[in-house]
Design a protein around this motif. Sequence first.
Motif, PDB file in Angstrom:
ATOM      1  N   GLU A  76     138.382  66.380 -42.090  1.00 50.72           N
ATOM      2  CA  GLU A  76     138.518  66.210 -43.535  1.00 50.72           C
ATOM      3  C   GLU A  76     139.673  67.021 -44.111  1.00 50.72           C
ATOM      4  OE1 GLU A  76     135.224  69.618 -44.786  1.00 50.72           O
ATOM      5  OE2 GLU A  76     134.854  67.518 -45.268  1.00 50.72           O
ATOM      6  N   ASN A  77     140.132  68.023 -43.371  1.00 46.31           N
ATOM      7  CA  ASN A  77     141.238  68.857 -43.844  1.00 46.31           C
ATOM      8  C   ASN A  77     142.563  68.284 -43.335  1.00 46.31           C
ATOM      9  OD1 ASN A  77     143.082  70.802 -44.532  1.00 46.31           O
ATOM     10  ND2 ASN A  77     141.945  72.513 -43.662  1.00 46.31           N
ATOM     11  N   PRO A  78     143.435  67.808 -44.235  1.00 46.35           N
ATOM     12  CA  PRO A  78     144.710  67.234 -43.774  1.00 46.35           C
ATOM     13  C   PRO A  78     145.587  68.243 -43.034  1.00 46.35           C
ATOM     14  CG  PRO A  78     144.697  67.512 -46.166  1.00 46.35           C
ATOM     15  CD  PRO A  78     143.296  67.743 -45.700  1.00 46.35           C
ATOM     16  N   ASP A  79     145.393  69.543 -43.313  1.00 51.06           N
ATOM     17  CA  ASP A  79     146.169  70.563 -42.595  1.00 51.06           C
ATOM     18  C   ASP A  79     145.862  70.535 -41.101  1.00 51.06           C
ATOM     19  OD1 ASP A  79     147.314  71.380 -44.939  1.00 51.06           O
ATOM     20  OD2 ASP A  79     145.991  73.106 -45.233  1.00 51.06           O
ATOM     21  N   ILE A  80     144.620  70.241 -40.753  1.00 52.07           N
ATOM     22  CA  ILE A  80     144.235  70.164 -39.341  1.00 52.07           C
ATOM     23  C   ILE A  80     144.840  68.920 -38.706  1.00 52.07           C
ATOM     24  CG2 ILE A  80     142.299  69.903 -37.746  1.00 52.07           C
ATOM     25  CD1 ILE A  80     142.618  72.699 -38.945  1.00 52.07           C
ATOM     26  N   ARG A  81     144.821  67.805 -39.414  1.00 53.83           N
ATOM     27  CA  ARG A  81     145.431  66.587 -38.881  1.00 53.83           C
ATOM     28  C   ARG A  81     146.941  66.761 -38.756  1.00 53.83           C
ATOM     29  NH1 ARG A  81     142.308  64.507 -43.024  1.00 53.83           N
ATOM     30  NH2 ARG A  81     144.076  63.462 -44.036  1.00 53.83           N
ATOM     31  N   GLU A  82     147.533  67.468 -39.716  1.00 49.82           N
ATOM     32  CA  GLU A  82     148.973  67.748 -39.637  1.00 49.82           C
ATOM     33  C   GLU A  82     149.273  68.622 -38.418  1.00 49.82           C
ATOM     34  OE1 GLU A  82     152.461  69.962 -42.283  1.00 49.82           O
ATOM     35  OE2 GLU A  82     150.577  69.361 -43.235  1.00 49.82           O
ATOM     36  N   TYR A  83     148.433  69.606 -38.187  1.00 53.78           N
ATOM     37  CA  TYR A  83     148.621  70.490 -37.028  1.00 53.78           C
ATOM     38  C   TYR A  83     148.486  69.705 -35.730  1.00 53.78           C
ATOM     39  CZ  TYR A  83     148.455  74.862 -34.397  1.00 53.78           C
ATOM     40  OH  TYR A  83     148.720  75.900 -33.523  1.00 53.78           O
ATOM     41  N   LEU A  84     147.574  68.754 -35.731  1.00 52.73           N
ATOM     42  CA  LEU A  84     147.379  67.896 -34.566  1.00 52.73           C
ATOM     43  C   LEU A  84     148.654  67.106 -34.282  1.00 52.73           C
ATOM     44  CD1 LEU A  84     144.920  67.246 -32.685  1.00 52.73           C
ATOM     45  CD2 LEU A  84     144.445  65.303 -34.174  1.00 52.73           C
ATOM     46  N   ALA A  85     149.254  66.577 -35.345  1.00 51.81           N
ATOM     47  CA  ALA A  85     150.505  65.823 -35.190  1.00 51.81           C
ATOM     48  C   ALA A  85     151.639  66.733 -34.734  1.00 51.81           C
ATOM     49  CB  ALA A  85     150.872  65.150 -36.508  1.00 51.81           C
ATOM     50  N   GLU A  86     151.686  67.942 -35.278  1.00 51.68           N
ATOM     51  CA  GLU A  86     152.744  68.882 -34.897  1.00 51.68           C
ATOM     52  C   GLU A  86     152.696  69.217 -33.410  1.00 51.68           C
ATOM     53  OE1 GLU A  86     152.134  72.183 -37.476  1.00 51.68           O
ATOM     54  OE2 GLU A  86     153.187  71.264 -39.180  1.00 51.68           O
ATOM     55  N   LYS A  87     151.521  69.113 -32.841  1.00 53.12           N
ATOM     56  CA  LYS A  87     151.372  69.379 -31.411  1.00 53.12           C
ATOM     57  C   LYS A  87     151.545  68.115 -30.570  1.00 53.12           C
ATOM     58  CE  LYS A  87     150.672  73.713 -31.981  1.00 53.12           C
ATOM     59  NZ  LYS A  87     151.646  74.710 -31.509  1.00 53.12           N
ATOM     60  N   GLY A  88     151.852  66.997 -31.256  1.00 52.20           N
ATOM     61  CA  GLY A  88     152.172  65.768 -30.539  1.00 52.20           C
ATOM     62  C   GLY A  88     150.989  64.914 -30.132  1.00 52.20           C
ATOM     63  N   HIS A  89     149.843  65.102 -30.790  1.00 51.71           N
ATOM     64  CA  HIS A  89     148.636  64.352 -30.414  1.00 51.71           C
ATOM     65  C   HIS A  89     148.358  63.208 -31.396  1.00 51.71           C
ATOM     66  CE1 HIS A  89     147.766  67.435 -27.484  1.00 51.71           C
ATOM     67  NE2 HIS A  89     147.741  68.362 -28.421  1.00 51.71           N
ATOM     68  N   PHE A  90     147.923  62.078 -30.870  1.00 54.53           N
ATOM     69  CA  PHE A  90     147.464  60.930 -31.670  1.00 54.53           C
ATOM     70  C   PHE A  90     148.506  60.506 -32.717  1.00 54.53           C
ATOM     71  CE2 PHE A  90     143.471  63.210 -30.531  1.00 54.53           C
ATOM     72  CZ  PHE A  90     142.938  62.245 -29.683  1.00 54.53           C
ATOM     73  N   LEU A  91     149.748  60.467 -32.323  1.00 55.08           N
ATOM     74  CA  LEU A  91     150.815  60.157 -33.281  1.00 55.08           C
ATOM     75  C   LEU A  91     150.718  58.734 -33.812  1.00 55.08           C
ATOM     76  CD1 LEU A  91     153.827  61.961 -31.577  1.00 55.08           C
ATOM     77  CD2 LEU A  91     152.293  62.812 -33.371  1.00 55.08           C
ATOM     78  N   ASP A  92     150.318  57.787 -32.975  1.00 55.49           N
ATOM     79  CA  ASP A  92     150.176  56.403 -33.443  1.00 55.49           C
ATOM     80  C   ASP A  92     149.142  56.306 -34.553  1.00 55.49           C
ATOM     81  OD1 ASP A  92     152.104  55.238 -31.878  1.00 55.49           O
ATOM     82  OD2 ASP A  92     150.737  54.700 -30.258  1.00 55.49           O
ATOM     83  N   GLU A  93     148.039  57.005 -34.380  1.00 50.01           N
ATOM     84  CA  GLU A  93     146.978  56.973 -35.386  1.00 50.01           C
ATOM     85  C   GLU A  93     147.386  57.734 -36.650  1.00 50.01           C
ATOM     86  OE1 GLU A  93     146.648  57.760 -32.255  1.00 50.01           O
ATOM     87  OE2 GLU A  93     145.005  56.607 -31.345  1.00 50.01           O
ATOM     88  N   LEU A  94     148.029  58.894 -36.472  1.00 50.91           N
ATOM     89  CA  LEU A  94     148.336  59.756 -37.608  1.00 50.91           C
ATOM     90  C   LEU A  94     149.509  59.263 -38.442  1.00 50.91           C
ATOM     91  CD1 LEU A  94     147.728  63.212 -35.902  1.00 50.91           C
ATOM     92  CD2 LEU A  94     146.283  62.074 -37.616  1.00 50.91           C
ATOM     93  N   MET A  95     150.308  58.358 -37.883  1.00 49.00           N
ATOM     94  CA  MET A  95     151.404  57.820 -38.691  1.00 49.00           C
ATOM     95  C   MET A  95     150.877  56.909 -39.797  1.00 49.00           C
ATOM     96  SD  MET A  95     153.170  55.101 -36.047  1.00 49.00           S
ATOM     97  CE  MET A  95     154.341  54.432 -37.243  1.00 49.00           C
ATOM     98  N   ALA A  96     149.596  56.569 -39.724  1.00 49.68           N
ATOM     99  CA  ALA A  96     148.957  55.771 -40.780  1.00 49.68           C
ATOM    100  C   ALA A  96     148.023  56.626 -41.637  1.00 49.68           C
ATOM    101  CB  ALA A  96     148.176  54.618 -40.149  1.00 49.68           C
TER     102      ALA A  96
END
Length: 202
Positions: A76-96
């Motif tokens: 629920e925290n976008p900062d955690i999802r952003e951190y996930l993207a910064e580490k290169g995980h689930f980029l296809d999903e997070l680009m949406a």
Amino acid sequence: DFLDKADNSFETDDWFDYDTMVDFYETVGNCPMKFKQRMFKEQPEKYSEFIIYLYDYDKKEFIDEGKFLEYFLNDENPDIREYLAEKGHFLDELMADPFVSVICAVVRQNHKLDELVYSGYTSVRREVARMGYGLDILKRDAHLEVKLQVCELGYDLNYFLYSEDNYLRKNAEFLQKRFERENLKPFINDFGFEVYYDVFKL
């Protein structure tokens, strides 16, 4: 005595079995937050709903370790999802992702810039421009902040020197004089565009 021993067990490996603890508190929902955190860490598949009780720094540590990543994808925290993207995980999903900051983190991973250059979010297109991609497209963007970002890189200054937008034109004139004064030379960036600045070389 039971409560004292239980509380101490939160910080050690001297752990009660879950059934005993749950029986004492009558329901899992009534158990202390520390217990729920430990339950998730010990048995994430069984107690995945308790991920919400983890502190953000715990979540980031798990991401750093590559653990439980799938549980953080919809955090629920976008900062955690952003951190996930910064580490290169689930980029296809997070680009949406519905949060622009998360998509911008995907951009910074150089992921599918050929699609994100056409993003409906101005901030995302500006981030794509900052990365030095799609400059030939983004120099004609409908939003000033995107065109300014392209101009800041020194790409095709002649185009901006004749812009109808006074602010953009003045900025291009300032940059041209600065580049000449500092004797800066253009170079070809990783995407084949002639620029004076590159985020990867700063």
